[in-house]
Motif scaffolding. Structure first.
Motif, short mmCIF file in Angstrom:
data_model
loop_
_atom_site.label_atom_id
_atom_site.label_comp_id
_atom_site.label_asym_id
_atom_site.label_seq_id
_atom_site.Cartn_x
_atom_site.Cartn_y
_atom_site.Cartn_z
N PRO A 45 24.96 23.23 -18.20
CA PRO A 45 26.24 22.61 -18.54
C PRO A 45 26.47 21.32 -17.75
O PRO A 45 25.74 21.04 -16.79
N ALA A 48 25.65 20.42 -13.83
CA ALA A 48 24.74 21.47 -13.34
C ALA A 48 23.73 20.93 -12.33
O ALA A 48 23.15 21.70 -11.56
N LYS A 50 21.30 18.27 -13.36
CA LYS A 50 20.10 17.79 -14.07
C LYS A 50 19.75 16.35 -13.68
O LYS A 50 18.60 16.05 -13.35
N SER A 51 20.76 15.46 -13.70
CA SER A 51 20.48 14.06 -13.35
C SER A 51 20.09 13.95 -11.88
O SER A 51 19.22 13.15 -11.52
N HIS A 217 21.14 17.55 -23.89
CA HIS A 217 22.20 18.49 -24.29
C HIS A 217 21.98 19.00 -25.72
O HIS A 217 22.55 20.02 -26.10
#
Ligand SMILES: Nc1ncnc2c1ncn2[C@@H]1O[C@H](COP(=O)(O)OP(=O)(O)OP(=O)(O)O)[C@@H](O)[C@H]1O
Length: 267
Positions: A45, A48, A50-51, A217
């Motif tokens: 989400p 979270a 990720k980047s 996403h």
């Protein structure tokens, strides 16, 4: 000319990576392994981590703990340009080029691989001219591979959003990476552009044998392209497996949908 695509990419190994921003733990002991030649998706989400994980992999963020290794070489303390030189290229979520032609942008990507110095290029010495010609030919091949062949000499500003976003992908490929980090490659695209980009990424993986780490996403794209999926939630890895395995994982359903394992509302 550098051609790293003929050999299998090395294993990318992320071990117990932790990143803290002031009081916030953005990544908390994250580990996963990217098998050579596979597409490994990193999902979760918003917020979270990720980047942040991509920033660690590409050297923009130094973790408080943990390591990232590529074929046994530690990347964790290297500057971004050193990591790129070792064969890890990335695209950015929100960067869409609008300047120059497709060829200009791809030649910028080739710049890091140039052997001829600035003076030799400026003076158009024979060796430098030959090298430039080879880079241009390779840039044209990469444009073909990414579905931009018909636009090679077109100003980027005249292309559709989907094509412009693929210029960013092609520019990253111009570094001849062995590992490609794709940060939301279809964000903002319409359905047709998304389908075209999915097709291009699938072809790239087949033709170049790259390892790809994908943050996205769009679950349809992840399910279609990924071999392995790691799911993050609040910086913690909560699931790992094939797309089918993670899709049915109760923890993943809870993180995405706010439901518990039985499908009841957790709230
Ligand atoms: N430079 C920073 N300083 C402080 N906090 C940050 C920084 N970068 C990220 N964060 C925080 O770290 C957490 C993880 O952010 P990150 O952008 O990595 O998540 P994400 O999974 O990529 O989210 P999204 O899907 O929305 O892009 C978030 O709580 C975010 O606010």
């Amino acid at each position: 000319m550098t051609d790293r695509t003929t050999t299998a990419p090395p294993v990318l190994d992320v071990r117990d990576v932790t990143v803290r921003f002031a009081g916030l733990t953005a990544l908390d002991g994250v580990s996963f392994t990217v098998t050579p030649g596979s597409v490994h998706a990193l999902i979760g989400p918003n917020g979270a981590g990720k980047s942040t994980c991509f920033n660690v992999l590409s050297g923009l963020c130094r973790p408080a703990a943990g390591t990232v290794t590529l074929g046994g070489t530690e990347l964790t303390r290297l500057a971004p340009h050193r990591i790129a030189a070792l064969g890890v290229a990335r695209t950015f979520q929100n960067i869409v080029t609008t300047h120059g032609t497709v060829a200009d942008n791809l030649m910028l990507g080739r710049h890091a691989l140039s052997r001829a110095g600035f003076a030799a290029s400026a003076l158009r010495l024979p060796g430098a001219v030959r090298e430039q010609r080879e880079h241009l030919a390779r840039a044209r091949e990469i444009a073909e591979l990414t579905g931009l062949g018909g636009h090679f000499d077109s100003p980027v500003a005249l292309l559709s959003y989907g094509d412009r976003k693929r210029v960013e992908l092609a520019r990253a490929l111009c570094l001849e990476p062995r590992v490609l980090l794709l940060d939301e490659p279809v964000a903002g695209m319409n359905a047709a552009e998304r389908a075209r980009t999915a097709e291009v990424v699938g072809e790239l993986r087949a033709e170049l044998g790259l390892s790809i780490v994908l943050v996205e996403h769009d679950m349809g794209l992840v399910m279609r392209l990924a071999d392995d999926v790691t799911v993050l939630d609040f910086g913690k890895p909560i699931a790992h497996g094939t797309p089918d395995e993670v899709r049915q994982d109760p923890e993943v359903l809870r993180a995405y949908l706010g439901t518990d394992a039985t499908g009841e509302d957790a709230a």
